[in-house]
Design a protein around this motif. Sequence first.
Motif, PDB file in Angstrom:
ATOM      1  N   HIS A   1       0.809  -1.120   0.445  1.00  0.00           N
ATOM      2  CA  HIS A   1      -0.240  -0.267   0.499  1.00  0.00           C
ATOM      3  C   HIS A   1       0.672   0.915   0.022  1.00  0.00           C
TER       4      HIS A   1
ATOM      5  N   GLU B   1       0.185   5.891   4.391  1.00  0.00           N
ATOM      6  CA  GLU B   1      -1.086   6.827   4.792  1.00  0.00           C
ATOM      7  C   GLU B   1      -0.764   7.732   5.315  1.00  0.00           C
ATOM      8  N   GLY B   2      -1.912   8.554   5.518  1.00  0.00           N
ATOM      9  CA  GLY B   2      -1.868   9.764   6.275  1.00  0.00           C
ATOM     10  C   GLY B   2      -1.147  10.761   5.748  1.00  0.00           C
TER      11      GLY B   2
ATOM     12  N   SER C   1       4.195  10.387   4.015  1.00  0.00           N
ATOM     13  CA  SER C   1       2.946   9.798   3.476  1.00  0.00           C
ATOM     14  C   SER C   1       3.041  10.052   2.033  1.00  0.00           C
TER      15      SER C   1
ATOM     16  N   SER D   1      -4.750   7.389  -2.044  1.00  0.00           N
ATOM     17  CA  SER D   1      -5.302   8.377  -0.694  1.00  0.00           C
ATOM     18  C   SER D   1      -4.595  10.106  -1.199  1.00  0.00           C
TER      19      SER D   1
ATOM     20  N   ASN E   1      -4.726  -0.047   1.696  1.00  0.00           N
ATOM     21  CA  ASN E   1      -4.995   1.446   1.380  1.00  0.00           C
ATOM     22  C   ASN E   1      -6.178   2.016   2.504  1.00  0.00           C
ATOM     23  N   ASP E   2      -5.215   3.799   2.531  1.00  0.00           N
ATOM     24  CA  ASP E   2      -6.218   4.398   4.002  1.00  0.00           C
ATOM     25  C   ASP E   2      -7.025   4.878   3.069  1.00  0.00           C
TER      26      ASP E   2
ATOM     27  N   ASN F   1      -9.561   5.165   5.520  1.00  0.00           N
ATOM     28  CA  ASN F   1     -10.063   5.764   6.130  1.00  0.00           C
ATOM     29  C   ASN F   1      -9.834   7.554   5.878  1.00  0.00           C
ATOM     30  N   SER F   2      -9.395   7.915   5.327  1.00  0.00           N
ATOM     31  CA  SER F   2      -8.714   8.594   4.542  1.00  0.00           C
ATOM     32  C   SER F   2      -9.499   9.897   4.096  1.00  0.00           C
TER      33      SER F   2
END
Length: 353
Positions: A8, A11-12, A17, A61, A100-101, A103-104
Amino acid sequence: MEVVEVFHMNEGNGDTSYANNSLAQKNVILHTKPTTEEAITDVYNSLCPETISIADLGCSSGPNTFLAVFDIIRAVEKLRKITGTHSPEYVVHLNDLPGNDFNSIFRSLPRCVEDFKKEMGDGFGDCFFAGVAGSFYGRLFPSNTLHFVHSSNSLHWLSQIPKGLEENKGNIRIAASSPPSVIKAYYKQFERDFLTFLKCRSEELVTGGRMVLYFLGRKSESHNPSHDVNIWVLFAKSLKDLVTKGLVEEEKLNSFNVPMYSPSLKEVKMVVEKEGSFSINVLEGYTRDFSESLKDGKAISNTVRAMVESLVVSHFGGGIIDQVFNKYEEMIGECMTEFVKEDFINIVSLTKV
């Protein structure tokens, strides 16, 4: 290593990132915008769907996630206003691997959609978003439900590390010193993956549906690089430095290979024709200069780290991460004048027949 389970983008919103290190990828989306607009315009004109179902495969993301999707919808809205028709409904499927992120993405979704609706103004149809976690080297959607598939900066990533890379010692992907057996193994994995990708999308797209794909390729049929100082050669050297210092076992390094293949346009054409479900509308490429978006060693190091850190951690463990990328940044800085800051992007636009 099961790529689908560990791979992935970072993230963030931190310094390393993907969200903060994907300007080069954004520039690909912007450069290829006319091809995308032509394809979605053709779908709207020829199929006149009341609901347009769009899939963005490898959405990742960050700021790029909605960039292409909103441009696709803008193109339809511009056309339907000219023709005086009512706005269709839009269903947007955002796909990437399970790590994968998402959530963001979904934290930012309400605000992004609200701002976009204001931009589109009165008469804009409803717009629905869904996240779809899974490999695009397999079925993701019901049969005959998609009108448009978009994928940018993704299809050069393979579903798995090719088998038969034992002779690729000291390299982390195809390099000048890679023997023919390694090149063949990488190509065969790409061919299997791309055939599977096309077959799955042919089942999911409606007849006349369109697909636009942008991904790393190579300008010539040769695999021998014309330069020795590039992103992946230096990254391999930074890993070798840890072997020299006794921080990584040489055997561990020799068994590490990046699941990435850059096909030529001829290879892409051969696989599309072999699979047989699509006609080719556009098959071309361009040389991308990323010197403006990746201006120094830190920017380049952070961009590569945002892409491959999950693979490195999975193989070597997390203890070496800062050391390897600090060394990587240092090596790039030492040879910026010779460092090659360009690559080749394949542009592919297809119609399901």
